[in-house]
Write an enzyme that holds these catalytic residues in place. Structure first.
Site, PDB file in Angstrom:
ATOM      1  N   ASP A   1       0.912  -0.927  -0.094  1.00 55.08           N
ATOM      2  CA  ASP A   1      -0.273  -0.375   0.065  1.00 55.08           C
ATOM      3  C   ASP A   1       0.793   1.182  -0.236  1.00 55.08           C
ATOM      4  O   ASP A   1       2.161   0.688   0.026  1.00 55.08           O
ATOM      5  CB  ASP A   1      -0.625  -0.645   1.614  1.00 55.08           C
ATOM      6  CG  ASP A   1      -0.361   0.376   2.424  1.00 55.08           C
ATOM      7  OD1 ASP A   1       0.906   0.286   2.983  1.00 55.08           O
ATOM      8  OD2 ASP A   1      -1.035  -0.339   3.719  1.00 55.08           O
ATOM      9  N   CYS A   2       0.174   2.460   0.153  1.00 60.34           N
ATOM     10  CA  CYS A   2       1.296   4.276  -0.441  1.00 60.34           C
ATOM     11  C   CYS A   2       2.159   3.814   0.829  1.00 60.34           C
ATOM     12  O   CYS A   2       3.003   4.784   1.286  1.00 60.34           O
ATOM     13  CB  CYS A   2       0.375   4.556  -0.153  1.00 60.34           C
ATOM     14  SG  CYS A   2      -1.160   5.042   1.546  1.00 60.34           S
TER      15      CYS A   2
END
Length: 138
Positions: free
Chosen positions: A16-17
């Site tokens: 994910d980020c």
């Protein structure tokens, strides 16, 4: 006990980020490790339309994996029946310079053998039995 071990690196696309592995990717890593049990022996995990599908899974997410980690996926056969096999797959982050080896994920699952043309459960063929037998507890 005999168990298969596969190493996988965590890439940017897996995270994910925040650089943490997205939860569904652990399942992909386990699927790759199960396939490698066969590929390492120069056998396809799907032959003549016969292969395995997941019947049930119990998952435990224990610690996060991060971008750049090298993960070890261990596969162990717990029980083999005529048409199904129970496996335990564990994902470990190996020990690094400052960290100890860490278990980060565990899956207990049951696979059933199916004929892809009929979608019916069938007996596990000998080629698959031979591969699975190498992964059983001793």
């Amino acid at each position: 006990m005999s168990e298969e071990c596969v190493q996988i690196r965590v890439y940017y696309e897996d995270t994910d980020c925040g650089g943490i592995v997205y939860h569904a990717n652990y399942l992909k890593y386990c699927e790759r490790a199960r396939s490698e049990m066969f590929f390492k022996r120069k056998i396809a995990p799907l032959q003549d339309g016969i292969g395995f599908v997941v019947k049930s899974m119990q998952l435990d997410f224990l610690a996060p994996a991060r971008l750049g980690d090298i993960l070890e996926i261990k596969t162990q056969v717990l029980e083999q029946k005529f048409t199904s096999v129970a496996l335990q797959q564990t994902i470990w982050r190996p020990a690094g310079k400052e960290a100890e080896r860490t278990k980060i994920f565990q899956a207990n699952l049951v696979l059933v053998c199916v004929d892809s043309a009929t979608q019916k459960i069938v007996r596990i063929p000998q080629w698959a039995q031979d591969v699975l037998a190498e992964q059983k507890e001793e």
